[in-house]
Design a protein around this motif. Sequence first.
Motif, mmCIF file in Angstrom:
data_model
loop_
_atom_site.group_PDB
_atom_site.id
_atom_site.type_symbol
_atom_site.label_atom_id
_atom_site.label_comp_id
_atom_site.label_asym_id
_atom_site.label_seq_id
_atom_site.Cartn_x
_atom_site.Cartn_y
_atom_site.Cartn_z
ATOM 1 N N SER A 79 4.705 0.681 -0.843
ATOM 2 C CA SER A 79 5.249 -0.655 -0.632
ATOM 3 C C SER A 79 4.465 -1.673 -1.460
ATOM 4 N N ASN A 80 5.184 -2.658 -1.981
ATOM 5 C CA ASN A 80 4.531 -3.751 -2.711
ATOM 6 C C ASN A 80 4.474 -5.019 -1.861
ATOM 7 N N GLY A 81 4.707 -4.895 -0.580
ATOM 8 C CA GLY A 81 4.631 -6.027 0.339
ATOM 9 C C GLY A 81 5.961 -6.707 0.593
ATOM 10 N N GLY A 82 7.034 -6.240 -0.029
ATOM 11 C CA GLY A 82 8.347 -6.833 0.165
ATOM 12 C C GLY A 82 9.008 -6.357 1.455
ATOM 13 N N PRO A 83 10.248 -6.767 1.674
ATOM 14 C CA PRO A 83 10.941 -6.371 2.899
ATOM 15 C C PRO A 83 11.357 -4.897 2.919
ATOM 16 N N LYS A 84 11.461 -4.287 1.751
ATOM 17 C CA LYS A 84 11.826 -2.870 1.667
ATOM 18 C C LYS A 84 10.748 -2.120 0.895
ATOM 19 N N PRO A 85 10.565 -0.829 1.169
ATOM 20 C CA PRO A 85 9.558 -0.075 0.423
ATOM 21 C C PRO A 85 9.935 0.047 -1.053
ATOM 22 N N TYR A 86 8.918 0.102 -1.910
ATOM 23 C CA TYR A 86 9.108 0.252 -3.349
ATOM 24 C C TYR A 86 9.575 1.663 -3.679
ATOM 25 N N ARG A 87 9.025 2.654 -2.999
ATOM 26 C CA ARG A 87 9.366 4.055 -3.255
ATOM 27 C C ARG A 87 9.229 4.845 -1.965
ATOM 28 N N VAL A 88 10.177 5.740 -1.729
ATOM 29 C CA VAL A 88 10.117 6.655 -0.596
ATOM 30 C C VAL A 88 10.439 8.046 -1.115
ATOM 31 N N GLY A 114 0.826 -1.198 0.000
ATOM 32 C CA GLY A 114 0.000 0.000 0.000
ATOM 33 C C GLY A 114 0.857 1.242 0.000
ATOM 34 N N GLU A 115 0.215 2.363 0.214
ATOM 35 C CA GLU A 115 0.935 3.634 0.255
ATOM 36 C C GLU A 115 0.415 4.476 1.413
ATOM 37 N N THR A 116 1.291 5.335 1.915
ATOM 38 C CA THR A 116 0.911 6.206 3.021
ATOM 39 C C THR A 116 1.709 7.495 2.958
ATOM 40 N N TYR A 117 1.143 8.541 3.494
ATOM 41 C CA TYR A 117 1.814 9.835 3.613
ATOM 42 C C TYR A 117 1.766 10.225 5.079
ATOM 43 N N SER A 118 2.903 10.579 5.618
ATOM 44 C CA SER A 118 2.969 10.997 7.008
ATOM 45 C C SER A 118 3.706 12.323 7.070
ATOM 46 N N ARG A 119 3.258 13.190 7.925
ATOM 47 C CA ARG A 119 3.898 14.505 8.037
ATOM 48 C C ARG A 119 4.129 14.844 9.495
#
Length: 74
Positions: free
Chosen positions: A23-32, A4-9
């Motif tokens: 994140s695509n569910g893997g051990p590391k995020p897909y994009r940050v 999933g995706e999330t935005y935090s501020r």
Amino acid sequence: MPAGETYSRVESSKGELGYFVVSNGGPKPYRVHVRGPSSMHAVQVLEKLAVGSRIEDVAQTMFSLDACPPEVDR
């Protein structure tokens, strides 16, 4: 990380510091993506303030906005 995706501020001394994580569910995020506080108030405001001003005044205007140069470079 769950998929999933999330935005935090969080509020920092110079404005809002934001993190967007995909994140695509893997051990590391897909994009940050990190959005520093200087990017909002310095770069976007400078575009409006620079209209009609002299080129030699743009640097002083940028300095007066109290931007963090490494953040603006993102």
